[in-house]
Motif scaffolding. Sequence first.
Motif, PDB file in Angstrom:
ATOM      1  N   LEU A  29       0.501  -0.771  -0.108  1.00 30.67           N
ATOM      2  CA  LEU A  29      -0.078   0.119   0.572  1.00 30.67           C
ATOM      3  C   LEU A  29       0.824   1.063   0.174  1.00 30.67           C
ATOM      4  N   VAL A  30       1.770   1.072   1.079  1.00 23.75           N
ATOM      5  CA  VAL A  30       2.965   2.344   0.699  1.00 23.75           C
ATOM      6  C   VAL A  30       3.669   2.306  -0.390  1.00 23.75           C
ATOM      7  N   ALA A  31       4.267   1.631  -1.117  1.00 24.68           N
ATOM      8  CA  ALA A  31       4.886   1.269  -1.960  1.00 24.68           C
ATOM      9  C   ALA A  31       4.003   2.188  -3.261  1.00 24.68           C
ATOM     10  N   MET A  32       2.517   1.628  -3.816  1.00 24.58           N
ATOM     11  CA  MET A  32       1.758   1.363  -4.345  1.00 24.58           C
ATOM     12  C   MET A  32       0.884   3.029  -4.414  1.00 24.58           C
ATOM     13  N   VAL A  33       0.847   3.853  -2.803  1.00 22.85           N
ATOM     14  CA  VAL A  33       0.710   5.483  -2.989  1.00 22.85           C
ATOM     15  C   VAL A  33       1.691   6.056  -2.893  1.00 22.85           C
ATOM     16  N   ALA A  34       3.171   6.129  -2.490  1.00 18.56           N
ATOM     17  CA  ALA A  34       3.905   7.116  -2.420  1.00 18.56           C
ATOM     18  C   ALA A  34       4.661   6.964  -4.088  1.00 18.56           C
ATOM     19  N   GLY A  35       4.451   6.197  -4.687  1.00 17.21           N
ATOM     20  CA  GLY A  35       4.568   5.359  -6.315  1.00 17.21           C
ATOM     21  C   GLY A  35       4.186   6.188  -7.194  1.00 17.21           C
ATOM     22  N   LEU A  36       2.207   6.140  -7.253  1.00 20.50           N
ATOM     23  CA  LEU A  36       2.361   6.819  -7.837  1.00 20.50           C
ATOM     24  C   LEU A  36       1.984   8.210  -7.675  1.00 20.50           C
ATOM     25  N   PHE A  37       2.318   8.863  -6.550  1.00 21.62           N
ATOM     26  CA  PHE A  37       3.006  10.787  -6.411  1.00 21.62           C
ATOM     27  C   PHE A  37       3.408  10.407  -7.430  1.00 21.62           C
ATOM     28  N   LEU A  38       4.437  10.081  -6.555  1.00 17.44           N
ATOM     29  CA  LEU A  38       6.272  10.320  -7.510  1.00 17.44           C
ATOM     30  C   LEU A  38       5.982  10.156  -8.826  1.00 17.44           C
ATOM     31  N   GLY A  39       5.454   9.089  -9.540  1.00 13.98           N
ATOM     32  CA  GLY A  39       5.285   8.829 -10.629  1.00 13.98           C
ATOM     33  C   GLY A  39       4.583   9.484 -11.728  1.00 13.98           C
ATOM     34  N   LEU A  40       3.838   9.896 -11.098  1.00 16.76           N
ATOM     35  CA  LEU A  40       2.391  10.958 -11.360  1.00 16.76           C
ATOM     36  C   LEU A  40       3.863  12.217 -12.312  1.00 16.76           C
ATOM     37  N   LEU A  41       4.798  12.931 -10.930  1.00 14.76           N
ATOM     38  CA  LEU A  41       5.558  13.998 -10.929  1.00 14.76           C
ATOM     39  C   LEU A  41       6.269  13.670 -11.946  1.00 14.76           C
ATOM     40  N   LEU A  42       7.161  12.543 -12.631  1.00 13.77           N
ATOM     41  CA  LEU A  42       7.435  12.451 -13.304  1.00 13.77           C
ATOM     42  C   LEU A  42       7.231  11.693 -14.432  1.00 13.77           C
ATOM     43  N   ALA A  43       5.842  11.185 -14.635  1.00 14.47           N
ATOM     44  CA  ALA A  43       5.034  11.769 -15.943  1.00 14.47           C
ATOM     45  C   ALA A  43       5.131  13.048 -16.290  1.00 14.47           C
ATOM     46  N   ARG A  86      23.351   7.257  10.551  1.00 11.80           N
ATOM     47  CA  ARG A  86      22.601   6.228  11.788  1.00 11.80           C
ATOM     48  C   ARG A  86      22.095   4.636  11.531  1.00 11.80           C
ATOM     49  N   PRO A  87      21.402   3.507  12.235  1.00 13.81           N
ATOM     50  CA  PRO A  87      20.944   3.098  11.169  1.00 13.81           C
ATOM     51  C   PRO A  87      19.318   3.870  10.963  1.00 13.81           C
ATOM     52  N   VAL A  88      18.739   2.840   9.308  1.00 11.94           N
ATOM     53  CA  VAL A  88      17.687   2.885   9.213  1.00 11.94           C
ATOM     54  C   VAL A  88      16.442   1.966   9.395  1.00 11.94           C
ATOM     55  N   GLY A  89      16.789   1.110   9.342  1.00 10.06           N
ATOM     56  CA  GLY A  89      15.467   0.230  10.200  1.00 10.06           C
ATOM     57  C   GLY A  89      15.515  -0.798   8.824  1.00 10.06           C
ATOM     58  N   ALA A  90      15.358  -1.239   9.178  1.00  7.86           N
ATOM     59  CA  ALA A  90      14.484  -2.853   7.617  1.00  7.86           C
ATOM     60  C   ALA A  90      13.273  -1.881   7.135  1.00  7.86           C
ATOM     61  N   MET A  91      12.049  -1.672   7.793  1.00  7.93           N
ATOM     62  CA  MET A  91      10.725  -1.466   7.828  1.00  7.93           C
ATOM     63  C   MET A  91      11.281  -0.069   6.557  1.00  7.93           C
ATOM     64  N   PRO A  92      11.220   0.946   7.296  1.00  9.92           N
ATOM     65  CA  PRO A  92      11.403   2.334   6.330  1.00  9.92           C
ATOM     66  C   PRO A  92      12.199   2.428   5.125  1.00  9.92           C
ATOM     67  N   SER A  93      13.376   0.779   5.403  1.00  8.74           N
ATOM     68  CA  SER A  93      14.331   0.440   4.130  1.00  8.74           C
ATOM     69  C   SER A  93      13.635  -0.269   3.020  1.00  8.74           C
ATOM     70  N   ALA A  94      12.446  -0.775   2.810  1.00 10.83           N
ATOM     71  CA  ALA A  94      11.762  -1.579   2.426  1.00 10.83           C
ATOM     72  C   ALA A  94      10.860  -0.658   1.817  1.00 10.83           C
ATOM     73  N   LEU A  95       9.890   0.768   2.633  1.00  5.75           N
ATOM     74  CA  LEU A  95       9.107   1.037   1.907  1.00  5.75           C
ATOM     75  C   LEU A  95      10.249   1.994   1.030  1.00  5.75           C
ATOM     76  N   ILE A  96      11.433   2.950   1.782  1.00  6.26           N
ATOM     77  CA  ILE A  96      10.894   4.239   0.579  1.00  6.26           C
ATOM     78  C   ILE A  96      11.869   2.793  -0.737  1.00  6.26           C
ATOM     79  N   ALA A  97      12.491   2.012  -0.464  1.00  4.57           N
ATOM     80  CA  ALA A  97      12.992   1.372  -1.775  1.00  4.57           C
ATOM     81  C   ALA A  97      11.866   0.415  -3.227  1.00  4.57           C
ATOM     82  N   PHE A  98      11.130   0.433  -2.344  1.00  2.00           N
ATOM     83  CA  PHE A  98      10.294  -0.422  -2.762  1.00  2.00           C
ATOM     84  C   PHE A  98       9.152   1.422  -3.309  1.00  2.00           C
ATOM     85  N   SER A  99       8.877   2.183  -2.974  1.00  2.00           N
ATOM     86  CA  SER A  99       8.559   3.459  -2.903  1.00  2.00           C
ATOM     87  C   SER A  99       8.800   3.727  -4.276  1.00  2.00           C
ATOM     88  N   LEU A 100      10.489   4.658  -4.414  1.00  2.00           N
ATOM     89  CA  LEU A 100      11.072   4.594  -5.241  1.00  2.00           C
ATOM     90  C   LEU A 100      11.101   4.104  -6.988  1.00  2.00           C
TER      91      LEU A 100
END
Length: 220
Positions: A29-43, A86-100
């Motif tokens: 869900l997070v990657a889909m929403v963030a990806g759509l928003f950033l994807g629209l800006l890129l498009a 500093r450490p970022v953590g597994a969940m934030p890293s996954a959310l950022i990576a998937f979203s971008l």
Amino acid sequence: MTNGFDISIIARSWPFLLDGLGTSVLVTLVAMVAGLFLGLLLALARLSGRPWLARPAALYVNGFRAVPLILVIFWFYFLVPLIVGRPVGAMPSALIAFSLFEAAYYSEILRAGLQSVRTGQWQAAAASGLRPAQALRFVVLPQALRNMLPVLITQAVILFQDTSLVYVISLRDFMTSAGIVATRENRLVEMYVFAALVYFTLCVSFSALAHVAERRWSHA
């Protein structure tokens, strides 16, 4: 080897499996929403006709589409902590990576959808006194969304399936949870059959939803 097919292992392990499923759904869900928003800006940047916007956007899209998702996950899990100190953590890293990563794919879907709307729609909106942002929001995007909805749903299904890759950074998603239970209880057949059924059911349900929405919009 196991004896028989013990379906009760699914019921006994359900809370553990549900927690992993929640992780998969959250990342999706997070990657889909963030990806759509950033994807629209890129498009929009690529369609703007301004080289200083279009070229960096094209570089971003082509760059992320040229590397595997698992490598992007590793980048943000191992390299970002070195940058920020500093450490970022597994969940934030996954959310950022998937979203971008997803933004690059959603960008191409959205760009194709926007291009599928006739130029006359933009002109008609401008003649009605709408500003470009209003024309995009109220006239062009609704029509583009109707055209690209099946592809967007397909990409969401692929995204959900790809969440199983978070195991590489020790994040426990649904597939990882099923594997843990299968190994711990020595019930590989039951757990992997169940996992396949869950993925199949969710993916078919998403596809059916897209089909229903497409039919309703086509008769609107």
